[in-house]
Each structure stands twice: as structure tokens, then as C-alpha cells.
Design an enzyme around this catalytic site. Structure first.
Site, short mmCIF file in Angstrom:
data_model
loop_
_atom_site.label_atom_id
_atom_site.label_comp_id
_atom_site.label_asym_id
_atom_site.label_seq_id
_atom_site.Cartn_x
_atom_site.Cartn_y
_atom_site.Cartn_z
N SER A 70 0.83 -1.21 0.00
CA SER A 70 0.00 0.00 0.00
C SER A 70 0.86 1.25 0.00
O SER A 70 0.56 2.23 -0.69
CB SER A 70 -0.91 0.02 1.23
OG SER A 70 -1.70 -1.13 1.25
N ARG A 120 1.60 3.94 -3.42
CA ARG A 120 1.22 5.34 -3.20
C ARG A 120 2.43 6.25 -3.32
O ARG A 120 2.40 7.30 -3.95
CB ARG A 120 0.58 5.51 -1.82
CG ARG A 120 -0.88 5.02 -1.72
CD ARG A 120 -1.27 4.98 -0.26
NE ARG A 120 -2.66 4.68 0.03
CZ ARG A 120 -3.20 3.46 0.03
NH1 ARG A 120 -2.48 2.43 -0.35
NH2 ARG A 120 -4.47 3.28 0.37
N ASP A 143 2.61 -6.33 -8.19
CA ASP A 143 1.78 -5.13 -8.17
C ASP A 143 2.63 -3.86 -8.28
O ASP A 143 2.23 -2.88 -8.93
CB ASP A 143 0.93 -5.08 -6.89
CG ASP A 143 -0.31 -5.96 -7.01
OD1 ASP A 143 -0.37 -6.75 -7.98
OD2 ASP A 143 -1.20 -5.86 -6.15
N ASN A 152 -3.46 -7.20 -11.86
CA ASN A 152 -4.55 -7.24 -10.88
C ASN A 152 -4.23 -6.30 -9.71
O ASN A 152 -4.60 -6.56 -8.58
CB ASN A 152 -4.77 -8.67 -10.39
CG ASN A 152 -6.14 -8.86 -9.76
OD1 ASN A 152 -7.00 -7.96 -9.82
ND2 ASN A 152 -6.36 -10.01 -9.14
N ASP A 204 -7.63 -7.09 5.13
CA ASP A 204 -6.64 -8.03 4.58
C ASP A 204 -6.11 -8.96 5.67
O ASP A 204 -6.09 -10.18 5.50
CB ASP A 204 -5.49 -7.26 3.93
CG ASP A 204 -5.89 -6.73 2.56
OD1 ASP A 204 -7.01 -7.04 2.11
OD2 ASP A 204 -5.10 -5.98 1.96
N GLU A 259 -9.12 -9.70 -4.76
CA GLU A 259 -8.47 -10.51 -5.79
C GLU A 259 -9.36 -11.66 -6.26
O GLU A 259 -9.31 -12.08 -7.41
CB GLU A 259 -7.14 -11.06 -5.26
CG GLU A 259 -5.99 -10.07 -5.32
CD GLU A 259 -5.98 -9.02 -4.22
OE1 GLU A 259 -7.03 -8.84 -3.55
OE2 GLU A 259 -4.93 -8.38 -4.03
N HIS A 267 -2.94 -14.06 -3.66
CA HIS A 267 -1.75 -14.20 -2.82
C HIS A 267 -2.10 -14.49 -1.37
O HIS A 267 -1.46 -15.31 -0.70
CB HIS A 267 -0.89 -12.95 -2.94
CG HIS A 267 -1.61 -11.67 -2.63
ND1 HIS A 267 -1.08 -10.67 -1.88
CD2 HIS A 267 -2.87 -11.23 -2.95
CE1 HIS A 267 -1.94 -9.67 -1.77
NE2 HIS A 267 -3.03 -9.99 -2.41
N ARG A 268 -3.12 -13.82 -0.86
CA ARG A 268 -3.41 -14.00 0.58
C ARG A 268 -4.00 -15.37 0.89
O ARG A 268 -3.82 -15.89 1.98
CB ARG A 268 -4.33 -12.89 1.08
CG ARG A 268 -3.69 -11.53 0.94
CD ARG A 268 -4.17 -10.50 1.92
NE ARG A 268 -3.58 -9.23 1.56
CZ ARG A 268 -2.31 -8.89 1.80
NH1 ARG A 268 -1.52 -9.71 2.45
NH2 ARG A 268 -1.83 -7.73 1.40
N LYS A 298 2.43 -11.53 -6.14
CA LYS A 298 1.70 -10.26 -6.18
C LYS A 298 2.24 -9.28 -5.16
O LYS A 298 2.38 -8.09 -5.43
CB LYS A 298 0.21 -10.51 -5.94
CG LYS A 298 -0.67 -9.29 -6.16
CD LYS A 298 -2.14 -9.67 -6.11
CE LYS A 298 -3.01 -8.63 -6.79
NZ LYS A 298 -3.14 -7.38 -6.07
#
Ligand code: DC
Length: 646
Positions: free
Chosen positions: A23, A27, A49, A93, A317, A345, A389-390, A415
């Protein structure tokens, strides 16, 4: 690699250096790109990502360089809108790239197309587009209304005023608007319609904007005012915190598996909401310690983890980790207010329910909740990961239930955390295995049984399984060449091992499987790949805490390649024949030395020459030649080696 078999664990302890936060990484990259000045970013996450964001910035005319050490980047800010005015941008994604870039490009006066993988095109973006259209942006849906791919054209942007955006599907829509607003140059007020979810992620956005010189005024979670004349200015250097969502897997491992497990890279002052996962862990009994730059978790001081009923809207998450943790709780667990899982996802509520059930949990799923009733003991399972991924990462924790877990498509962790499984292995304490391989009649059966007894471990006599297949085949009249029929028998084999006895269909066959006929038959069926394959999982299931001594031919090479101690136990053919000769006489059976030596040599040759799992000493196995040794000496040798190995 289409799957990864994770061994059963008996505990977890150690220290992990976390990869950079996804995250924050994406950013910071975008703000550094839009800013005046050069930003040097440290500890940027290396993952799919982030690669998508870097590629997009490249395509849009932002110069950046990757420096040493890995994770260090220099971004040359463009000081306003992105310079390239035409682009067909592919974002995989990566939601953290797609949403903010949509907002920034909509205000950039160019011609762009934004697309992603198939799943990205199923993830809603309509609320963001609606918000941007209020400013006059010209955005078209190329396929389904409300979903990517998007086509953006230049438009007369209305500057200033009020923009309304819904906040109850994804907080990233608000984040995207906030991040793009400084491009308009005038004061803009963003009002949130509906209850804002995942608020801590908006906190990350605001904190980082402030680091880049744009201070947003806010009225609770309802309205945000981006001041006029605000421009991003490089802070010079930026250090990306460790990923707090990724931290959750290791903290959970410490809470389930004893610990302590320490994660470095996040701590007390983190701007990531997911550090609050540690509070959730503490609330169910785990012992947590938090310092400036690390967090540590251990199992509860007494008893196990408690059942929970938690509102997890603020940590969507990390909440996935709690869903798997529920397998270890002492009762039914409820995860509330997690509707956003449905647009991530994958549909994470459905996926989580399906996969938890495979491990024996009873799961009740509703639009925005999951209730998980843990099983008595966690079943071995094959976990599908849905390109999420998670899913892959959090299900690795189920191995702490002492069971092997197969993770399908494990590379989906790229990812956000390409090194996840290696990092997990560094704190994982697999149920120990002592693999003893060697030829027939080498004495490994007796040695293995004694070592197991001394250590209180399980014992697997894998040769008995091949002997049982041969016996079962002779009982049903199956030919020893009929590979399919034999594999079927192997898969269904109704066998129980009980106090040194072997029961086939409740019939004590301990002696029957030792006959020379069974020995010969076993050697033949063991050469059939389909039979060997059919017995793999059955053998691995013997690996249970506190440990296993496994003997056979391919324990070290195929069944338990990760065994902590591998022994190749052998003796000369003459000595082995002599031992077998004595055994047979003791049992009152007829025996002939010359014949025994010939048979042993024949079997050795066949076991060594077969194409699948041939008998041979592995490079990492210790050689134990028992020709001149007593059984006791051999047992001591193995115990001594086991002590050194652990
Ligand atoms: O160890 P044993 O003599 O009980 O083994 C019987 C047969 O099974 C022998 O011919 C080799 C084969 N076997 C095998 O191929 N792989 C194993 N892991 C164990 C035994």
C-alpha cells in the site's frame, strides 16, 4: 511449479524481516512521480503489483532508476500532470495501481486505455468513475458498465467544488480521488456517501500525502478538503515500512506455534492499519510485544487461542489470517463486517469458506460474515488459491495443525511477497523426520523401530505397504503386472498398524507379509510408478508430532526429501543373508543360505535398477554400514546423529 507441499509443523519461532508495504510502495511511487523534485525511495516492495506501477510510470514518461541495494529507487518527479498523453496501460490485478492512476489520468488531458487481467475486469470501479465524472472527466467503460477496462479522453475539467464518492465498496476510490486532487490546483471538497470501509487505508493515504507536502483537512470520515494550490513536493528520501498485512502470517504462526516470532519493519508508530491485527491476536489470548520497529507474538501463556467474534472492517486483509487462525481456536469464531472481501483478488468469502471446509471446519457464509467452527483435528488438504496471494499465504498456517498442506499455484504470492514460502520456512519448525533407507534385510527395520521407541516418535515401515499390496493382490487374484489394478488396491488398502502388528481388513498379517513370496511380490509391485504414487500421501500421513522414523528405499529421496536426518543403512549381502537365515530358523521356517544370498542380490539389483525411486544413497545421507555392528550400536549411531541434527 503447479503446487507446493508444505510439511506438517510442530511449532514456529524466529525473526523475519518484512518486505516493504504494498500500500505504501504504490502510493509513494505515484506521489513521487507527480511531485516536484527527486525522491529517493528505500525498501520499496519487489512484487508484481509494484512492477505494474513502475511500468505504468515508465510508459507515462516518468523517469526512475533502480539503485543498489535492492529496493532503492530514484524517481524524477514531473511536477504536475504526467507528460505522455497517449497510453495503453496494463495493470495486471493491482488495485493499488489501477484506482489512483485512473483518477490521475482522468485529470491529465490525454488519451489512455487502462486494462488488467480478467479478474481486474470483474472488480468494480463505477463509484470512482462517477466521482471523476462530477469533475467533468471523460471516462468510458470498454466492456461492462462499472468495470475496467476504461477509456479516458481529454475533457474540460471543472476545477474546485464538491465531489461525492461512495465509500462502502472500496476505500481505494476515496484514496484515488484524494491523491489526484492536487492536480486541479484549486480547493476541492470530497464528501463520502455511505459508511466508509477500511478507514485505516485512507489514513495511509493522508499520512503519505502530508509527507509529500499536501495536508488534507478532514471532517471525521465524512468530508475531506484538499487545499487550493497544493502541489506534491519531494520529501527527499522516503523509507517504506514493512508490510503489516504480510506481518500477520508470521505473528499468527507465533501465536499458534509457540513462538516467539518477531517481525521487523513495522511497529508502534506504523501508519498501516493492519498493525492492529496484533491487537486482535492479543484479544484471543496471544502474548504480544510491540516496539518501535518490531512486533513479536507468542502462544497464550496457558491454554490455547480463544474463540472470537470480531468486527474486522478496519483490517480486511489481515482478517483473512484470522479466518485460518479460527481453525486453532477453542470454539466457533465469527468474522463480521467483511463484505469488501467479495470484490478483492477473488470473492474471498466464498473462497475462504470452500477451502476451510476442505480442512474439516464447518463454515457458514453470508454476504458480509463468516462463521468458522474448527474441526477436532485439522485434515490434510489441497488448497486452491484463486490467483489470490493472501489465500496461499494464510493457508500455510494450517500446517501448524500438524498436517501436510498442499498449496496449488503457489506463485500467486508474487503479487505482494515473492519470497513468502522461503521466509515462512525460516520460522517453521517441521515435525522432525529421520529417514532410514537401505537394502532388504539390512536391519533397518529393527533399528528404525528401536529409535522410534527411544524418541517416542511414530514409525513408518514403508516396505510393509508394498508387501501389503502384493498380499492384497494375491488375495483378490490380481496380476502383479496390472499396474492400474494394483494402484487401486494401494490407494484403498484397508490397513491398520497397531502395537507392532499389521492388520489388513482386521486380519493379522504381520507374519504373512514377511514370507519370501511377499518379499518377491513387493519388489515387483514397488517397481510400478502408479503404485508408488498411490502410496505417497499414505506414507506422509505418518508424519505427526513429536516426530517420525521412516524406513524404506526412497524415504530421503521422494517421500520426505526435507527430512532433518537421512541415513543410508546397509550391510554386505553375506551378512544380511546370515541375519535373515537366523530369523527364519527362529520362526521355524526352512532356509537355505545360498538361495538367500542369491535372492537378496536379485532384489537389490531390481530395487537399484528400476526407473522410479531406485535404491541409492542420497548425497545428504549418512552412510551406516552395520556389517560389523550390533543392533544396539547401530541404534546409538542413529540417536547420536539425530541429537546432532536437531
Ligand atoms: O524393506 P522391505 O524388505 O520390507 O521392502 C519390501 C519391498 O518393497 C522391497 O523389494 C523394496 C520395496 N520398497 C520400496 O520400493 N520402497 C520403499 N520405500 C520400501 C520398500
Amino acid at each position: 511449479m503447479d503446487h507446493l507441499d508444505l510439511p506438517p509443523l510442530s511449532g514456529a519461532a524466529g525473526t523475519v524481516k518484512l518486505p516493504g508495504s504494498k500500500s505504501i510502495s504504490n502510493r509513494v511511487l505515484l506521489m513521487a512521480a507527480l511531485a516536484e523534485g527527486v525522491t529517493e525511495i528505500h525498501d520499496l516492495l519487489a512484487s508484481d503489483d509494484v512492477d505494474r506501477m513502475l511500468e505504468a510510470l515508465d510508459a507515462l514518461g516518468v523517469r526512475w532508476e533502480a539503485l543498489d541495494p535492492p529496493g532503492r529507487y530514484r524517481v524524477h518527479g514531473v511536477g504536475g500532470g504526467l507528460p505522455v498523453k497517449h497510453g495503453d496501460i496494463f495493470l495486471g490485478n493491482a488495485g493499488t495501481a489501477f484506482r489512483p492512476l485512473t483518477a490521475v489520468l482522468a485529470l491529465s488531458g490525454g488519451h489512455y486505455r487502462l486494462a488488467g487481467v480478467a479478474r481486474m475486469h470483474e472488480r468494480p470501479i463505477g463509484d470512482l468513475v462517477d466521482g471523476l465524472r462530477q469533475l467533468g472527466a471523460n471516462i468510458r467503460y470498454q466492456a461492462a458498465e462499472g468495470f475496467p477496462p476504461l477509456v479516458i479522453e481529454p475533457a474540460e475539467i471543472r476545477r474546485g467544488g464538491v465531489v461525492r464518492v461512495r465509500g462502502d465498496v472500496s476505500s481505494q476510490f476515496l484514496t484515488a480521488l484524494l491523491m489526484a486532487m492536487p492536480l486541479t490546483g484549486v480547493e476541492t471538497r470530497i464528501e463520502v456517501v455511505g459508511e466508509l470501509i477500511s478507514k485505516p487505508y485512507v489514513e495511509i493515504t493522508l499520512a503519505l500525502m502530508a509527507r509529500f507536502g499536501v495536508v488534507v483537512a478532514r471532517e471525521g470520515w465524512q468530508a475531506f478538503v484538499v487545499p487550493g494550490g497544493a502541489t506534491y513536493r519531494s520529501p527527499g528520501a522516503m523509507y517504506v515500512e514493512g508490510d503489516a498485512s504480510s506481518a500477520s502470517y508470521f505473528l499468527a504462526a507465533g501465536a499458534i506455534g509457540g513462538g516467539p516470532v518477531r517481525v521487523e519493519g513495522v511497529g508502534r508508530d506504523s501508519i498501516q492499519g493492519d498493525v492492529r491485527f496484533a491487537e486482535a491476536l492479543a484479544s484471543i489470548g496471544a502474548q504480544i510485544e510491540i516496539a518501535d520497529n518490531w512486533i513479536e507474538a507468542r502462544a497464550p501463556a496457558s491454554g490455547g487461542l480463544r474463540a472470537f467474534d470480531l468486527d474486522l472492517n478496519h483490517i480486511p486483509d489481515a482478517a483473512m489470517t484470522l479466518a485460518v487462525l479460527a481453525l486453532f481456536a477453542d470454539g466457533a469464531c465469527r468474522l463480521r463486517n467483511i463484505a469488501s472481501w467479495r470484490v478483492k483478488e477473488t470473492d474471498r468469502i466464498a473462497a475462504m469458506a470452500t477451502e476451510l471446509r476442505k480442512l474439516g471446519a464447518v463454515v457458514d457464509e453470508s454476504e458480509d460474515q463468516l462463521v468458522v467452527i474448527p474441526p477436532e483435528s485439522i485434515r490434510r488438504g489441497e488448497i486452491d488459491t484463486y490467483d489470490d496471494h493472501r489465500m496461499a499465504m494464510c493457508f500455510s498456517l494450517a500446517t501448524l495443525g500438524g498436517t501436510e498442506i498442499r498449496i496449488n499455484d503457489p506463485k500467486c504470492v508474487n503479487k505482494t511477497f515473492p519470497a513468502y514460502f522461503a521466509t515462512f520456512a525460516a520460522v517453521a519448525q517441521p515435525v522432525p523426520v529421520i529417514a532410514i533407507d537401505g537394502p532388504s534385510a539390512s536391519g533397518k527395520g529393527t533399528v528404525a523401530a528401536r529409535v522410534a521407541e527411544r524418541l517416542g516418535y511414530q514409525h513408518l515401515d514403508s516396505g510393509a505397504l508394498y508387501r501389503l499390496v502384493a498380499l492384497a493382490a494375491s488375495r483378490v487374484g490380481a496380476s502383479l503386472d496390472d499396474s492400474r489394478a494394483l494402484a487401486g488396491l494401494a490407494r484403498r488398502l484397508p490397513v491398520r498398524f497397531e502395537g507392532g502388528r499389521v492388520l489388513l481388513d482386521e486380519d493379522d498379517v504381520s507374519d504373512a507379509i514377511r514370507s519370501e513370496a511377499c518379499s518377491q511380490g513387493a519388489s515387483r509391485v514397488a517397481a510400478l510408478p502408479a503404485v508408488r504414487e498411490a502410496l505417497v500421501l499414505r506414507q506422509r500421513a505418518f508424519r505427526r508430532a513429536p516426530g517420525l522414523v521412516a524406513e524404506g528405499r526412497d524415504m530421503a529421496s521422494t517421500i520426505f526429501p526435507d527430512a532433518g536426518l537421512k541415513i543410508y543403512l546397509t550391510a554386505s549381502a553375506e551378512i544380511r543373508a546370515e541375519r535373515r537365515y537366523k530369523q527364519l530358523l527362529e520362526k521355524g521356517m526352512a532356509a537355505n543360505m545360498a538361495g538367500l544370498i542369491r535372492d537378496l542380490r536379485e532384489r537389490d539389483a531390481r530395487d537399484a535398477a528400476r526407473s522410479v525411486a531406485p535404491l541409492r544413497q542420497q548425497d545428504d545421507a549418512l552412510l551406516l554400514d552395520t556389517s560389523g555392528m550390533t543392533i544396539d550400536q547401530a541404534v546409538e549411531f542413529v540417536l547420536d546423529a539425530a541429537g546432532k541434527a536437531s
